[in-house]
Design an enzyme around this catalytic site. Structure first.
Site: not given
Length: 218
Positions: A7, A9
Site C-alpha cells: 500500500d 499512503d
C-alpha cells in the site's frame, strides 16, 4: 518471483498523498479553499472510519483535473512532489523496498489513490508496477471521470486478480504491507500479511490473527 505488494499512503509514505494533494491545491488557491478544504477533510475522515463512498469521493477529487490543461497539472505536481511528498518519504520504507528488490521479489504498489497523484511517487520509489484508481483521459486531457474499477477495498482484490491472470503470476509466497483496515480483503489473501503502523482496527485484527506488525516511522 514472489510478489512484494505495498500500500502507499501511510505505509510507504508518512502521510496520505491523496489528502495531501487536496491540501496542496487549497494552499495554492487552485480551488475554492473554504469549500474544498471542508469536503476534502470530511472524505478523509470517512476513509479513516471505514465509511468512504468511493464513487462520490472520486467525483469530487477528479473534477479539478478536468478544469486545467495537463501541462499545468504536471507543473503543479512537480511542486507537490518537492514540497509535500519528498518530506514524507520514509527512509525505512525505502530500505524495505530495497530488501525485497535485492531478494529478487516482484515489487508492486496497489493504492486507492488515483494514478495522476501516485504515478510520479511510484516512479520516485523505483516501483514500476502500480495498480491505482485510473483517471480517464481523452485527447490529452483529463475528463474528471474514472475508468476501470476503483482500486479500493474489494476493488484492490479484483484489480490484482486480473493483473495476476494477465501476467501469468500467482500469490504464492506473496506479502502485502498496509496500514489500513480497509485493506483487509487483500491482506487476508496473501501468505504474509504485514500491518505497517496500522490503524486501531487493523492492529487489533492483526494481533488476533498473529499477523506481523511493524513500524517504518522513526
Amino acid at each position: 518471483m514472489p510478489l512484494a505488494i505495498f500500500d502507499l499512503d501511510n505505509t510507504l509514505l508518512g502521510g496520505d498523498s491523496d489528502h495531501a494533494w487536496g491540501e496542496f491545491v487549497v494552499a495554492q488557491n487552485i480551488v475554492d479553499a473554504a469549500i474544498y478544504q471542508e469536503r476534502n477533510d470530511q472524505f478523509f475522515n470517512d476513509y479513516l472510519a471505514g465509511r468512504l463512498d468511493i464513487e462520490v469521493y472520486l467525483n469530487f477529487c477528479l473534477q479539478m483535473l478536468a478544469e486545467h490543461p495537463e501541462e499545468q497539472l504536471d507543473t503543479w505536481h512537480q511542486q507537490f512532489m518537492k514540497e509535500v511528498i519528498d518530506p514524507i518519504m520514509l527512509p525505512r520504507a525505502i530500505e524495505l523496498i530495497e530488501q525485497h528488490r535485492q531478494a529478487g521479489d516482484t515489487l508492486m504498489i496497489i493504492t486507492a489513490t488515483n494514478r495522476f497523484v501516485t504515478g510520479p511517487i511510484a516512479a520516485r520509489l523505483g516501483i514500476d508496477i502500480l495498480l491505482a484508481t485510473e483517471c480517464e483521459r481523452i485527447d490529452g486531457r483529463y475528463t474528471g471521470k474514472t475508468t476501470d474499477i476503483p482500486c479500493f477495498r474489494e476493488g484492490k482484490v479484483t484489480r490484482l486478480e486480473r493483473w495476476l491472470g494477465e501476467n501469468d503470476e500467482s500469490l504464492d509466497g506473496a506479502c502485502f504491507y498496509s496500514d489500513s483496515y480497509n485493506d483487509l480483503p487483500l491482506l487476508g489473501m496473501v501468505d504474509r500479511p504485514v500491518a505497517v503502523d496500522p490503524d486501531e482496527k487493523l492492529r487489533a485484527h492483526a494481533k488476533d490473527r498473529g499477523w506481523e506488525i511493524i513500524s517504518l516511522r522513526d
